[in-house]
Design a protein around this motif. Sequence first.
Motif, mmCIF file in Angstrom:
data_model
loop_
_atom_site.group_PDB
_atom_site.id
_atom_site.type_symbol
_atom_site.label_atom_id
_atom_site.label_comp_id
_atom_site.label_asym_id
_atom_site.label_seq_id
_atom_site.Cartn_x
_atom_site.Cartn_y
_atom_site.Cartn_z
ATOM 1 N N GLY A 1 12.811 -24.305 99.674
ATOM 2 C CA GLY A 1 14.003 -24.304 100.734
ATOM 3 C C GLY A 1 15.331 -25.023 99.943
ATOM 4 O O GLY A 1 16.359 -24.629 100.231
ATOM 5 N N HIS A 2 14.796 -26.018 98.919
ATOM 6 C CA HIS A 2 16.038 -26.549 98.270
ATOM 7 C C HIS A 2 16.846 -25.598 97.603
ATOM 8 O O HIS A 2 18.035 -25.460 97.459
ATOM 9 C CB HIS A 2 15.497 -27.779 97.476
ATOM 10 N N ILE A 3 16.140 -24.844 96.809
ATOM 11 C CA ILE A 3 16.664 -23.933 95.876
ATOM 12 C C ILE A 3 17.543 -22.829 96.687
ATOM 13 O O ILE A 3 18.664 -22.437 96.196
ATOM 14 C CB ILE A 3 15.536 -23.157 95.087
ATOM 15 N N HIS A 4 16.966 -22.295 97.485
ATOM 16 C CA HIS A 4 17.797 -21.507 98.521
ATOM 17 C C HIS A 4 19.247 -22.168 99.088
ATOM 18 O O HIS A 4 20.097 -21.552 99.230
ATOM 19 C CB HIS A 4 17.031 -20.769 99.518
ATOM 20 N N ALA A 5 19.043 -23.197 99.414
ATOM 21 C CA ALA A 5 20.015 -23.976 99.932
ATOM 22 C C ALA A 5 21.122 -24.468 98.833
ATOM 23 O O ALA A 5 22.401 -24.314 99.070
ATOM 24 C CB ALA A 5 19.476 -25.337 100.450
ATOM 25 N N PHE A 6 20.876 -24.684 97.692
ATOM 26 C CA PHE A 6 21.642 -24.968 96.771
ATOM 27 C C PHE A 6 22.655 -23.609 96.380
ATOM 28 O O PHE A 6 23.726 -23.523 96.085
ATOM 29 C CB PHE A 6 21.103 -25.454 95.257
ATOM 30 N N ALA A 7 21.708 -22.598 96.493
ATOM 31 C CA ALA A 7 22.290 -21.256 96.160
ATOM 32 C C ALA A 7 23.290 -21.030 97.207
ATOM 33 O O ALA A 7 24.469 -20.202 97.164
ATOM 34 C CB ALA A 7 21.534 -20.075 95.877
ATOM 35 N N PHE A 8 23.223 -21.422 98.541
ATOM 36 C CA PHE A 8 23.942 -20.977 99.719
ATOM 37 C C PHE A 8 25.211 -21.843 99.492
ATOM 38 O O PHE A 8 26.224 -21.297 99.690
ATOM 39 C CB PHE A 8 23.231 -21.579 101.017
ATOM 40 N N PHE A 9 24.993 -23.163 99.459
ATOM 41 C CA PHE A 9 26.500 -23.861 99.127
ATOM 42 C C PHE A 9 27.012 -23.796 97.632
ATOM 43 O O PHE A 9 28.090 -24.040 97.631
ATOM 44 C CB PHE A 9 26.045 -25.221 98.992
ATOM 45 N N GLY A 10 26.290 -23.274 96.465
ATOM 46 C CA GLY A 10 26.688 -23.238 95.401
ATOM 47 C C GLY A 10 27.029 -24.176 94.572
ATOM 48 O O GLY A 10 27.602 -24.420 93.440
ATOM 49 N N ALA A 11 26.218 -25.295 94.968
ATOM 50 C CA ALA A 11 26.252 -26.719 94.520
ATOM 51 C C ALA A 11 25.026 -27.702 94.790
ATOM 52 O O ALA A 11 24.358 -27.171 95.698
ATOM 53 C CB ALA A 11 27.537 -27.421 94.744
ATOM 54 N N VAL A 12 24.864 -28.758 93.899
ATOM 55 C CA VAL A 12 23.583 -29.711 94.308
ATOM 56 C C VAL A 12 24.210 -31.050 94.543
ATOM 57 O O VAL A 12 25.227 -31.479 93.872
ATOM 58 C CB VAL A 12 22.949 -29.713 92.700
ATOM 59 N N PRO A 13 23.524 -31.616 95.773
ATOM 60 C CA PRO A 13 23.932 -32.983 96.078
ATOM 61 C C PRO A 13 23.548 -34.014 95.160
ATOM 62 O O PRO A 13 22.671 -33.675 94.232
ATOM 63 C CB PRO A 13 23.302 -32.975 97.285
ATOM 64 N N GLN A 14 24.587 -34.921 95.163
ATOM 65 C CA GLN A 14 24.181 -36.143 94.073
ATOM 66 C C GLN A 14 22.627 -36.887 94.742
ATOM 67 O O GLN A 14 21.916 -37.199 93.704
ATOM 68 C CB GLN A 14 25.305 -37.028 94.411
ATOM 69 N N SER A 15 22.489 -36.802 95.950
ATOM 70 C CA SER A 15 21.209 -37.585 96.400
ATOM 71 C C SER A 15 20.878 -36.945 97.634
ATOM 72 O O SER A 15 21.591 -36.225 98.286
ATOM 73 C CB SER A 15 21.400 -39.127 96.666
ATOM 74 N N ILE A 16 19.549 -36.917 97.984
ATOM 75 C CA ILE A 16 19.147 -36.605 99.172
ATOM 76 C C ILE A 16 17.884 -37.437 99.640
ATOM 77 O O ILE A 16 17.327 -37.979 98.964
ATOM 78 C CB ILE A 16 18.209 -35.274 98.948
ATOM 79 N N VAL A 17 18.122 -37.899 100.884
ATOM 80 C CA VAL A 17 17.041 -38.746 101.829
ATOM 81 C C VAL A 17 16.118 -37.852 102.298
ATOM 82 O O VAL A 17 16.270 -36.799 102.983
ATOM 83 C CB VAL A 17 18.039 -39.347 102.899
ATOM 84 N N TYR A 18 14.917 -38.396 102.155
ATOM 85 C CA TYR A 18 13.576 -37.534 102.588
ATOM 86 C C TYR A 18 12.823 -38.640 103.465
ATOM 87 O O TYR A 18 12.787 -39.893 103.504
ATOM 88 C CB TYR A 18 12.846 -37.114 101.572
ATOM 89 N N ARG B 1 16.082 -40.333 97.897
ATOM 90 C CA ARG B 1 15.964 -41.522 98.582
ATOM 91 C C ARG B 1 14.915 -41.339 99.718
ATOM 92 O O ARG B 1 14.933 -40.380 100.261
ATOM 93 C CB ARG B 1 17.423 -42.074 99.140
ATOM 94 N N TYR B 2 14.424 -42.609 100.333
ATOM 95 C CA TYR B 2 13.328 -42.346 101.291
ATOM 96 C C TYR B 2 13.530 -43.257 102.463
ATOM 97 O O TYR B 2 14.113 -44.401 102.265
ATOM 98 C CB TYR B 2 12.065 -42.444 100.893
ATOM 99 N N GLY B 3 13.267 -42.786 103.530
ATOM 100 C CA GLY B 3 13.513 -43.640 104.753
ATOM 101 C C GLY B 3 12.201 -44.370 104.855
ATOM 102 O O GLY B 3 11.297 -44.367 104.209
ATOM 103 N N ARG B 4 12.308 -45.298 105.674
ATOM 104 C CA ARG B 4 10.911 -46.135 105.814
ATOM 105 C C ARG B 4 9.842 -45.554 106.749
ATOM 106 O O ARG B 4 10.183 -44.590 107.594
ATOM 107 C CB ARG B 4 11.499 -47.574 107.170
ATOM 108 N N PRO B 5 8.727 -45.546 106.436
ATOM 109 C CA PRO B 5 7.490 -44.838 107.028
ATOM 110 C C PRO B 5 7.486 -44.997 108.564
ATOM 111 O O PRO B 5 7.777 -46.081 109.066
ATOM 112 C CB PRO B 5 6.538 -45.587 106.596
ATOM 113 N N GLY B 6 7.640 -43.814 109.317
ATOM 114 C CA GLY B 6 7.663 -43.789 110.775
ATOM 115 C C GLY B 6 9.097 -44.153 111.430
ATOM 116 O O GLY B 6 9.394 -44.379 112.676
ATOM 117 N N LYS B 7 10.223 -44.242 110.652
ATOM 118 C CA LYS B 7 11.438 -44.509 111.088
ATOM 119 C C LYS B 7 12.321 -43.478 110.821
ATOM 120 O O LYS B 7 13.221 -43.215 109.682
ATOM 121 C CB LYS B 7 11.989 -45.772 110.456
ATOM 122 N N GLY B 8 12.477 -42.400 111.824
ATOM 123 C CA GLY B 8 13.013 -41.194 111.742
ATOM 124 C C GLY B 8 14.759 -41.560 111.715
ATOM 125 O O GLY B 8 15.524 -40.841 111.285
#
Length: 478
Positions: A151-168, A202-209
């Motif tokens: 999913g990430h690979i297709h998203a990067f191809a869709f935007f044509g660039a890579v984000p600096q950071s991603i929150v999971y 980067r990551y959120g706290r467990p159970g904290k959407g």
Amino acid sequence: MPRNCAVSAVVPLLRTFSVPPGYRRTAEVRRPKLDPFIPIIEGWLEADRSMPRKQRHTAKRVFDRLRDECGFTGGYTIIKDYIRERERRGQEVFVPLAHPPGHAQADFGEAMVRIGGVEQKAHFFVLDLPHSDACYVRAYPAAVAEAWVDGHIHAFAFFGAVPQSIVYDNDRCLVAKILPDGTRKRAALFSGFLSHYLIRDRYGRPGKGNDKGNVEGLVGYCRRNFMVPLPEFATWEAFNLWLEEQCRKRQQDVLRGEGETIGERLQRDLAEMRSLPASPFDACDQDTGRVSSQSLVRYKTNDYSVPVAFAHQDVWIRAYVHDVVIGCRGEVIARHPRCWDRDELIFNPIHYLPLLEQKLNAFDQAAPLQGWELPEEFATLRRLMEARMNRHGRREYVQVLRLLETFDLADLHAAVKQALQMGAIGFDAVKHLLLCRVEHRPPRLDLDCYPYLPRTTVDKTRPGSYMRLLSSDAEDAA
């Protein structure tokens, strides 16, 4: 009270407030029927923290227990009001967050879809750029680690660039373990992906959407707007192409509180994002295995066939979202559509034809051949071969099928049809017609003889011929 005393009490208020503030309580509310039971209620509600959410005390259950077990004589309303006020005091307060351009959030959602006529659950990957609210959505049959990376690979191809950071969030496909100091031990495939694209995770706290509230809201938006009514497509690829088009259309929207479209704000995101690497990451789970005596390789809970020549050998496995590739040393020996059910056998009938050529008695009961749908001309060819040559005819039919190891089914089907039309019932004739079709040359078959090869004229041997040779040799010598 004397009149002048009432006036003197109002004067300080007029000096403090331009308008009288109204009634103000100076003492706490007294609840003589409830107050003695508050420690009991608090004990029950604190114990609920360790219980499943659906097995905790409601206001009605607290009231029933107080009345039946503790002799409470008050009404239900004061219990309900106390618990509501207690919950309101315990609710979390959030800080509004700013989202600089060039960063992203990612998550998975679920929705029912119909793919190829089968209603099933789709797990859809969502990548959100919170600064611009631009998004990318892609659906998968399962939310496994390969789907996350793909999913990430297709998203990067869709935007044509890579984000600096991603929150999971702390999905186990991404995070193998949360260490005592709060750092994450990443899963192997995900760690390789991050290193390839140089992304800061980067990551959120467990159970904290709410730590990644933008993408959480976008998951709901996609479900309501892209999955209603029930999507129906022939293949997953067709569904995903349609989802990409919806993401492009959404870039024309102007969201509440914004003066620009999503697409216009997206340009600031793209300006801060990094360029794509020279080659994409290979989004597959890697494993090893050994081929069984039935020429099967187990991956997860399913068994996939390989050519019988590789039985009992060690192999490597590359599992993609939609395919399973099996190789031995530096050679790819099998490729199958990935099966998401459990305890299934996935056969390629061609893998077993060399063995069936030797074990003809197993041909009709061979499991790999069950359900193998071939054009009806193949059944006709087999019937004629066996009628003409009995057991040898069945072997020649298997030899005809083995041509699929090298040639396409369409070309072999055309050759079989031509052989039937010409009455050339034999392996050598079918192979000759197939080669002529592939090489674009006319066939040369002699239908008066078997095995239908071009006729050549060979004189019979006569003793007189040798005598003439001897006599001519003697004359030449003289």
